[in-house]
Design a protein around this motif. Structure first.
Motif, PDB file in Angstrom:
ATOM      1  N   ARG A   1       0.915  -1.109  -0.138  1.00 41.66           N
ATOM      2  CA  ARG A   1      -0.101   0.228  -0.319  1.00 41.66           C
ATOM      3  C   ARG A   1       0.844   1.434  -0.035  1.00 41.66           C
ATOM      4  O   ARG A   1       0.479   2.134  -0.482  1.00 41.66           O
ATOM      5  CB  ARG A   1      -1.030   0.156   1.691  1.00 41.66           C
ATOM      6  CG  ARG A   1      -2.505  -1.347   0.920  1.00 41.66           C
ATOM      7  CD  ARG A   1      -2.300  -0.505   2.401  1.00 41.66           C
ATOM      8  NE  ARG A   1      -4.206  -1.888   1.977  1.00 41.66           N
ATOM      9  CZ  ARG A   1      -5.381  -1.690   1.906  1.00 41.66           C
ATOM     10  NH1 ARG A   1      -5.506  -0.538   1.149  1.00 41.66           N
ATOM     11  NH2 ARG A   1      -6.417  -2.395   2.014  1.00 41.66           N
TER      12      ARG A   1
ATOM     13  N   GLN B   1      -0.846   4.298  -2.837  1.00 37.98           N
ATOM     14  CA  GLN B   1      -1.807   4.286  -2.538  1.00 37.98           C
ATOM     15  C   GLN B   1      -0.932   5.800  -2.085  1.00 37.98           C
ATOM     16  O   GLN B   1      -0.813   5.704  -0.623  1.00 37.98           O
ATOM     17  CB  GLN B   1      -2.452   4.325  -1.452  1.00 37.98           C
ATOM     18  CG  GLN B   1      -3.644   3.280  -2.103  1.00 37.98           C
ATOM     19  CD  GLN B   1      -4.104   2.691  -0.868  1.00 37.98           C
ATOM     20  OE1 GLN B   1      -3.765   2.092   0.169  1.00 37.98           O
ATOM     21  NE2 GLN B   1      -5.337   2.432  -1.670  1.00 37.98           N
TER      22      GLN B   1
ATOM     23  N   LEU C   1      -2.162   8.210   0.919  1.00 36.01           N
ATOM     24  CA  LEU C   1      -2.300   7.770   2.076  1.00 36.01           C
ATOM     25  C   LEU C   1      -1.437   8.235   2.917  1.00 36.01           C
ATOM     26  O   LEU C   1       0.025   7.895   3.173  1.00 36.01           O
ATOM     27  CB  LEU C   1      -3.117   6.671   1.949  1.00 36.01           C
ATOM     28  CG  LEU C   1      -4.099   6.312   1.085  1.00 36.01           C
ATOM     29  CD1 LEU C   1      -4.414   5.327   1.777  1.00 36.01           C
ATOM     30  CD2 LEU C   1      -5.392   6.633   2.125  1.00 36.01           C
TER      31      LEU C   1
END
Length: 60
Positions: free
Chosen positions: A13, A17, A20
């Motif tokens: 992640r 991402q 984030l």
């Protein structure tokens, strides 16, 4: 074993991402504390989550 799966998910992640915050990724991966995630991440991968993100985003 379960901890390793959560750390691996966090690792993926961080790259997938990048918008984030690390704290949000820690939470999504089941860590109640971002500092615990960062500490265990560094122990397993040899760098902090922020360093991992910087390295992997610089060299996709």
């Amino acid at each position: 074993m379960r901890l390793r799966l959560r750390l691996d998910a966090g690792q993926r992640r961080l790259t997938a991402q990048p918008h984030l915050p690390v704290a949000a990724i820690a939470h999504v991966c089941g860590f109640t504390s971002p500092s615990h995630f960062a500490r265990r991440f560094r122990e397993d991968f040899g760098c902090t989550p922020v360093q991992w993100r910087q390295r992997s985003c610089a060299h996709p």
